[in-house]
Scaffold this motif. Structure first.
Motif, short mmCIF file in Angstrom:
data_model
loop_
_atom_site.label_atom_id
_atom_site.label_comp_id
_atom_site.label_asym_id
_atom_site.label_seq_id
_atom_site.Cartn_x
_atom_site.Cartn_y
_atom_site.Cartn_z
N LYS A 1 0.82 -1.23 0.00
CA LYS A 1 0.00 0.00 0.00
C LYS A 1 0.85 1.28 0.00
O LYS A 1 0.33 2.36 -0.22
N HIS A 2 2.17 1.13 0.21
CA HIS A 2 3.06 2.27 0.24
C HIS A 2 3.88 2.42 -1.04
O HIS A 2 4.75 3.29 -1.12
N GLY A 3 3.65 1.58 -2.02
CA GLY A 3 4.38 1.66 -3.27
C GLY A 3 5.65 0.83 -3.26
O GLY A 3 5.85 -0.02 -2.41
N ILE A 4 6.51 1.11 -4.21
CA ILE A 4 7.70 0.30 -4.40
C ILE A 4 8.89 0.77 -3.57
O ILE A 4 9.67 -0.03 -3.06
N PHE A 5 9.07 2.08 -3.42
CA PHE A 5 10.28 2.61 -2.82
C PHE A 5 10.22 2.69 -1.30
O PHE A 5 9.22 3.11 -0.74
N LEU A 6 11.33 2.28 -0.66
CA LEU A 6 11.45 2.49 0.79
C LEU A 6 11.53 3.98 1.09
O LEU A 6 10.91 4.47 2.02
N VAL A 7 12.33 4.68 0.28
CA VAL A 7 12.49 6.13 0.42
C VAL A 7 12.30 6.74 -0.96
O VAL A 7 12.88 6.27 -1.93
N ASP A 8 11.46 7.77 -1.05
CA ASP A 8 11.19 8.42 -2.32
C ASP A 8 11.31 9.93 -2.14
O ASP A 8 10.60 10.51 -1.30
N ASN A 9 12.20 10.54 -2.90
CA ASN A 9 12.45 11.98 -2.79
C ASN A 9 12.78 12.40 -1.36
O ASN A 9 12.31 13.43 -0.88
N GLY A 10 13.56 11.58 -0.67
CA GLY A 10 13.98 11.91 0.69
C GLY A 10 12.95 11.64 1.77
O GLY A 10 13.20 11.89 2.94
N VAL A 11 11.81 11.10 1.38
CA VAL A 11 10.73 10.82 2.34
C VAL A 11 10.60 9.31 2.51
O VAL A 11 10.52 8.56 1.52
N VAL A 12 10.57 8.84 3.76
CA VAL A 12 10.40 7.41 4.03
C VAL A 12 8.97 7.02 3.66
O VAL A 12 8.01 7.56 4.20
N LYS A 13 8.86 6.08 2.70
CA LYS A 13 7.55 5.63 2.23
C LYS A 13 7.20 4.22 2.72
O LYS A 13 6.06 3.83 2.68
N ASN A 14 8.22 3.43 3.12
CA ASN A 14 8.02 2.06 3.58
C ASN A 14 7.49 1.15 2.47
O ASN A 14 6.72 0.24 2.71
N GLY A 15 7.93 1.42 1.24
CA GLY A 15 7.52 0.59 0.11
C GLY A 15 8.13 -0.80 0.16
O GLY A 15 8.93 -1.13 1.04
N GLY A 16 7.79 -1.60 -0.81
CA GLY A 16 8.11 -3.03 -0.75
C GLY A 16 9.36 -3.50 -1.44
O GLY A 16 9.59 -4.71 -1.52
N LEU B 1 12.61 -3.83 -0.84
CA LEU B 1 13.51 -4.76 -0.14
C LEU B 1 12.83 -6.10 0.09
O LEU B 1 13.42 -7.16 -0.16
N ALA B 2 11.60 -6.08 0.56
CA ALA B 2 10.88 -7.33 0.83
C ALA B 2 10.65 -8.13 -0.45
O ALA B 2 10.73 -9.36 -0.45
N ILE B 3 10.38 -7.44 -1.56
CA ILE B 3 10.18 -8.13 -2.83
C ILE B 3 11.47 -8.82 -3.26
O ILE B 3 11.46 -10.01 -3.61
N VAL B 4 12.58 -8.11 -3.23
CA VAL B 4 13.86 -8.68 -3.66
C VAL B 4 14.28 -9.84 -2.74
O VAL B 4 14.71 -10.90 -3.22
N LEU B 5 14.16 -9.64 -1.43
CA LEU B 5 14.54 -10.71 -0.50
C LEU B 5 13.66 -11.94 -0.70
O LEU B 5 14.15 -13.08 -0.69
N GLY B 6 12.37 -11.74 -0.86
CA GLY B 6 11.45 -12.87 -1.04
C GLY B 6 11.73 -13.64 -2.31
O GLY B 6 11.74 -14.88 -2.31
N LEU B 7 11.96 -12.92 -3.39
CA LEU B 7 12.22 -13.61 -4.66
C LEU B 7 13.58 -14.30 -4.66
O LEU B 7 13.73 -15.38 -5.24
N ALA B 8 14.57 -13.70 -4.02
CA ALA B 8 15.87 -14.37 -3.89
C ALA B 8 15.71 -15.67 -3.10
O ALA B 8 16.26 -16.71 -3.48
N ALA B 9 14.96 -15.63 -2.01
CA ALA B 9 14.72 -16.83 -1.21
C ALA B 9 14.02 -17.90 -2.04
O ALA B 9 14.32 -19.09 -1.93
N LEU B 10 13.10 -17.47 -2.91
CA LEU B 10 12.38 -18.42 -3.76
C LEU B 10 13.33 -19.09 -4.76
O LEU B 10 13.24 -20.29 -5.01
#
Length: 173
Positions: A89-104, A106-115
């Motif tokens: 619900k927060h989009g893709i970026f953890l940080v966007d334009n200097g603002v913490v968005k909590n996007g996904g 890191l979790a997407i990359v970690l999950g797919l690497a684990a898969l």
């Protein structure tokens, strides 16, 4: 070369999982559950227990290359939950334009690497390979690896088949 690259990838991804699991241990299960509850994660205490131990123990197992089909799947499911319940619900970026968005991202990359590691992409420099690889039973070795680490040749289309192998009999038109 692939085995060394896969080992480095497992170590890197595993260290990140261990760090996140250890962070949850330091906060405590109740503190992690409270954080999960505030983010809208269902069954926050159960999710906190799962996430903490999947990340901590799974990260160590990933580094060692131990029980990778189960380890990778557990870590993939952990990250799928993180993306689905928290980050999407927060989009893709953890940080966007200097603002913490909590996007996904890191979790997407970690999950797919684990898969990928769960599906067999972890290379041969794993405990699984040394503990659970099939032993030589005298059958042909096409597509297998010798003791020197070099692959046995795959048969060409015109190469003779091993004795008793009739796999091309059905290919005749």
């Amino acid at each position: 070369m692939y085995d060394a690259a896969a080992l480095l990838a497992r170590i890197g991804v595993g260290v990140v999982f261990v760090a996140h699991g250890w962070q949850k241990v330091q906060v405590g299960i109740n503190g992690t559950a409270d954080n999960f509850d505030a983010m809208g994660v269902p069954l926050p205490t159960a999710a906190a227990v799962y996430a903490t131990f999947a990340e901590l123990l799974g990260g160590v197992a990933l580094i060692l290359g131990l029980v990778l089909p189960l380890t990778g799947l557990a870590l993939f499911l952990d990250m799928a939950g993180a993306v689905g319940f928290v980050h999407a619900k927060h989009g893709i970026f953890l940080v966007d334009n200097g603002v913490v968005k909590n996007g996904g991202e890191l979790a997407i990359v970690l999950g797919l690497a684990a898969l990928v590691f769960a599906a067999g992409g972890a290379g041969r420099l794993t405990l699984d390979h040394h503990l659970f690889r099939p032993r030589d039973n005298g059958d042909d070795h096409y597509g297998d690896y010798g003791d020197d680490g070099k692959a046995f040749p795959l048969p060409s289309e015109n190469a003779p088949l091993p004795p008793g192998d009739t796999s091309r009999d059905d290919d005749v038109a």
